[in-house]
Design a protein around this motif. Structure first.
Motif, mmCIF file in Angstrom:
data_model
loop_
_atom_site.group_PDB
_atom_site.id
_atom_site.type_symbol
_atom_site.label_atom_id
_atom_site.label_comp_id
_atom_site.label_asym_id
_atom_site.label_seq_id
_atom_site.Cartn_x
_atom_site.Cartn_y
_atom_site.Cartn_z
ATOM 1 N N GLY A 126 7.135 7.058 15.772
ATOM 2 C CA GLY A 126 7.192 5.707 15.202
ATOM 3 C C GLY A 126 5.698 5.143 14.995
ATOM 4 N N ARG A 127 4.625 5.691 14.675
ATOM 5 C CA ARG A 127 3.297 5.162 14.183
ATOM 6 C C ARG A 127 3.198 5.653 12.858
ATOM 7 N NH1 ARG A 127 1.386 2.410 18.296
ATOM 8 N NH2 ARG A 127 1.583 3.588 20.094
ATOM 9 N N ILE A 128 3.194 4.416 11.897
ATOM 10 C CA ILE A 128 2.969 4.882 10.588
ATOM 11 C C ILE A 128 1.855 4.376 10.099
ATOM 12 C CG2 ILE A 128 3.809 3.815 8.219
ATOM 13 C CD1 ILE A 128 6.478 3.384 9.748
ATOM 14 N N PRO A 129 0.985 5.516 9.507
ATOM 15 C CA PRO A 129 -0.500 5.243 9.195
ATOM 16 C C PRO A 129 -0.583 3.806 8.564
ATOM 17 C CG PRO A 129 0.331 7.524 8.286
ATOM 18 C CD PRO A 129 1.524 6.693 8.825
ATOM 19 N N ASP A 130 -1.780 3.189 8.992
ATOM 20 C CA ASP A 130 -2.286 2.011 8.642
ATOM 21 C C ASP A 130 -1.444 0.846 8.750
ATOM 22 O OD1 ASP A 130 -4.552 3.195 7.647
ATOM 23 O OD2 ASP A 130 -3.572 3.779 5.808
ATOM 24 N N MET A 131 -0.346 0.926 9.765
ATOM 25 C CA MET A 131 0.603 -0.153 10.149
ATOM 26 C C MET A 131 0.543 -0.516 11.742
ATOM 27 S SD MET A 131 3.953 0.197 7.856
ATOM 28 C CE MET A 131 4.522 -1.218 8.420
ATOM 29 N N THR A 132 0.162 -1.612 11.900
ATOM 30 C CA THR A 132 0.398 -1.793 13.102
ATOM 31 C C THR A 132 1.633 -1.531 14.101
ATOM 32 O OG1 THR A 132 -1.102 -3.693 12.897
ATOM 33 C CG2 THR A 132 -0.440 -3.780 15.068
ATOM 34 N N GLY A 133 1.243 -1.181 15.619
ATOM 35 C CA GLY A 133 2.553 -0.966 16.292
ATOM 36 C C GLY A 133 3.279 0.318 15.956
ATOM 37 N N ARG A 134 4.587 0.441 16.772
ATOM 38 C CA ARG A 134 5.349 1.507 16.791
ATOM 39 C C ARG A 134 6.523 0.952 16.173
ATOM 40 N NH1 ARG A 134 7.748 4.973 20.133
ATOM 41 N NH2 ARG A 134 8.307 3.392 21.502
ATOM 42 N N TRP A 135 7.322 1.746 15.330
ATOM 43 C CA TRP A 135 8.559 1.335 14.667
ATOM 44 C C TRP A 135 9.576 2.563 15.273
ATOM 45 C CZ3 TRP A 135 8.213 -2.933 11.747
ATOM 46 C CH2 TRP A 135 7.078 -3.221 11.485
ATOM 47 N N THR A 136 10.824 1.888 15.103
ATOM 48 C CA THR A 136 12.181 2.538 15.495
ATOM 49 C C THR A 136 13.145 2.194 14.707
ATOM 50 O OG1 THR A 136 13.648 3.243 17.399
ATOM 51 C CG2 THR A 136 12.879 0.850 17.215
ATOM 52 N N VAL A 137 14.207 2.928 14.300
ATOM 53 C CA VAL A 137 15.433 2.875 13.735
ATOM 54 C C VAL A 137 16.213 2.193 14.587
ATOM 55 C CG1 VAL A 137 17.629 3.814 12.500
ATOM 56 C CG2 VAL A 137 15.383 4.714 12.228
ATOM 57 N N VAL A 145 14.658 -0.650 10.103
ATOM 58 C CA VAL A 145 13.890 -0.161 10.790
ATOM 59 C C VAL A 145 13.268 -1.320 11.490
ATOM 60 C CG1 VAL A 145 11.504 0.659 10.867
ATOM 61 C CG2 VAL A 145 13.218 1.715 9.376
ATOM 62 N N LEU A 146 12.805 -1.447 13.001
ATOM 63 C CA LEU A 146 12.423 -2.633 13.551
ATOM 64 C C LEU A 146 11.101 -2.152 14.429
ATOM 65 C CD1 LEU A 146 15.839 -3.565 15.236
ATOM 66 C CD2 LEU A 146 14.784 -4.597 13.156
ATOM 67 N N PRO A 147 10.327 -3.064 14.864
ATOM 68 C CA PRO A 147 9.078 -2.844 15.729
ATOM 69 C C PRO A 147 9.836 -2.353 17.022
ATOM 70 C CG PRO A 147 8.990 -5.018 14.772
ATOM 71 C CD PRO A 147 10.519 -4.437 14.280
ATOM 72 N N ALA A 148 9.218 -1.455 17.580
ATOM 73 C CA ALA A 148 9.713 -0.909 18.915
ATOM 74 C C ALA A 148 9.415 -2.081 19.933
ATOM 75 C CB ALA A 148 9.060 0.408 18.980
ATOM 76 N N GLN A 182 0.861 -1.198 -0.002
ATOM 77 C CA GLN A 182 0.066 0.120 -0.045
ATOM 78 C C GLN A 182 0.931 1.381 0.006
ATOM 79 O OE1 GLN A 182 -3.477 0.065 -0.263
ATOM 80 N NE2 GLN A 182 -3.086 -2.096 -0.823
ATOM 81 N N GLY A 183 1.990 1.231 0.262
ATOM 82 C CA GLY A 183 2.696 2.358 0.201
ATOM 83 C C GLY A 183 4.201 2.161 1.101
ATOM 84 N N THR A 184 5.260 3.223 0.700
ATOM 85 C CA THR A 184 6.302 2.979 1.082
ATOM 86 C C THR A 184 6.875 4.256 2.075
ATOM 87 O OG1 THR A 184 7.217 2.018 -0.846
ATOM 88 C CG2 THR A 184 8.739 3.024 0.415
ATOM 89 N N HIS A 185 7.377 4.124 3.203
ATOM 90 C CA HIS A 185 7.349 5.090 4.266
ATOM 91 C C HIS A 185 8.689 5.373 4.652
ATOM 92 C CE1 HIS A 185 2.828 5.029 4.653
ATOM 93 N NE2 HIS A 185 2.882 3.737 4.563
ATOM 94 N N ARG A 186 8.961 6.585 5.014
ATOM 95 C CA ARG A 186 10.106 6.876 5.652
ATOM 96 C C ARG A 186 9.979 7.031 7.137
ATOM 97 N NH1 ARG A 186 14.725 9.049 3.399
ATOM 98 N NH2 ARG A 186 15.044 10.342 4.915
ATOM 99 N N ILE A 187 10.789 6.403 8.146
ATOM 100 C CA ILE A 187 10.417 6.383 9.312
ATOM 101 C C ILE A 187 10.835 7.718 10.095
ATOM 102 C CG2 ILE A 187 12.980 5.599 9.940
ATOM 103 C CD1 ILE A 187 9.539 4.539 11.697
ATOM 104 N N GLU A 188 11.708 8.567 9.465
ATOM 105 C CA GLU A 188 12.097 9.801 9.899
ATOM 106 C C GLU A 188 10.974 10.752 9.610
ATOM 107 O OE1 GLU A 188 13.821 8.157 7.458
ATOM 108 O OE2 GLU A 188 15.789 7.806 8.289
ATOM 109 N N ASP A 189 9.992 10.441 9.031
ATOM 110 C CA ASP A 189 8.700 11.326 8.664
ATOM 111 C C ASP A 189 7.584 11.119 9.687
ATOM 112 O OD1 ASP A 189 9.771 12.371 6.520
ATOM 113 O OD2 ASP A 189 8.836 10.999 5.093
ATOM 114 N N HIS A 190 7.981 10.151 10.587
ATOM 115 C CA HIS A 190 7.151 9.586 11.754
ATOM 116 C C HIS A 190 7.585 9.482 13.048
ATOM 117 C CE1 HIS A 190 4.159 8.771 8.379
ATOM 118 N NE2 HIS A 190 5.170 8.348 7.793
#
Length: 166
Positions: free
Chosen positions: A41-52, A57-60, A30-38
């Motif tokens: 750590g929450r990316i729209p329409d993706m479960t959980g929080r993410w971190t570098v 990029v890994l799940p927090a 559905q999309g390609t996201h840059r973690i730096e833009d969030h």
């Protein structure tokens, strides 16, 4: 090839398109996201929080969860000791990104085997036959993981999905 192996391969090959074309299969990007833009750590329409972390990029996660995120799979191939990195998926199953000596000529640049989960002694059996190609092999606009250092094997793996039939 034994009769059981041939039947297993035929069954796997017949079932292969299901997860690809499923509602959340690899062709549903559905999309390609840059973690730096969030920053949260929450990316729209993706479960959980993410971190570098580390090299990606890994799940927090807490330390206990993060410690099982990757491990090395040690084996010998053609007399060479190899220790490719393996990732653990959400369902607990191992997953790897591997290249081999045919990568880019004779097969796709890399493939994705899913070895069995290690037993209580940390051992598993690797089978390259069901290694698959992800959506990046089917569409140029999809970003695909590449093999980390140590995950390009010096031998040819003449098994699994190797290239697209067009």
């Amino acid at each position: 090839m034994t009769t059981d192996t041939a039947k297993d391969w035929k069954h796997w090959r017949e079932q292969r398109p299901r997860p690809v074309f499923a509602p959340h299969g690899s062709l549903t990007l559905q999309g390609t996201h840059r973690i730096e833009d969030h920053q949260e750590g929450r990316i729209p329409d993706m479960t959980g929080r993410w971190t570098v972390g580390g090299d990606g990029v890994l799940p927090a996660a807490g330390e206990s969860e993060a410690s099982r995120w990757t491990f090395e799979l040690a084996f010998t191939l053609g007399g060479q000791e190899l220790t490719p990195q393996v990732t653990v998926q959400e369902d607990g199953s191992p997953w790897a990104v591997l290249g081999d000596s045919s990568s880019g000529h004779g097969s796709y640049r890399f493939r994705f085997p899913k070895p069995a989960a290690p037993d209580a002694r940390g051992r598993t059996t690797g089978d390259f036959n069901p290694a698959l190609l992800l959506s990046c092999a089917f569409a140029d606009h999809v970003i695909c993981p590449i093999p980390p250092p140590g995950n390009t094997l010096g031998a040819e793996i003449a098994a699994a999905e190797r290239s697209l039939l067009r």
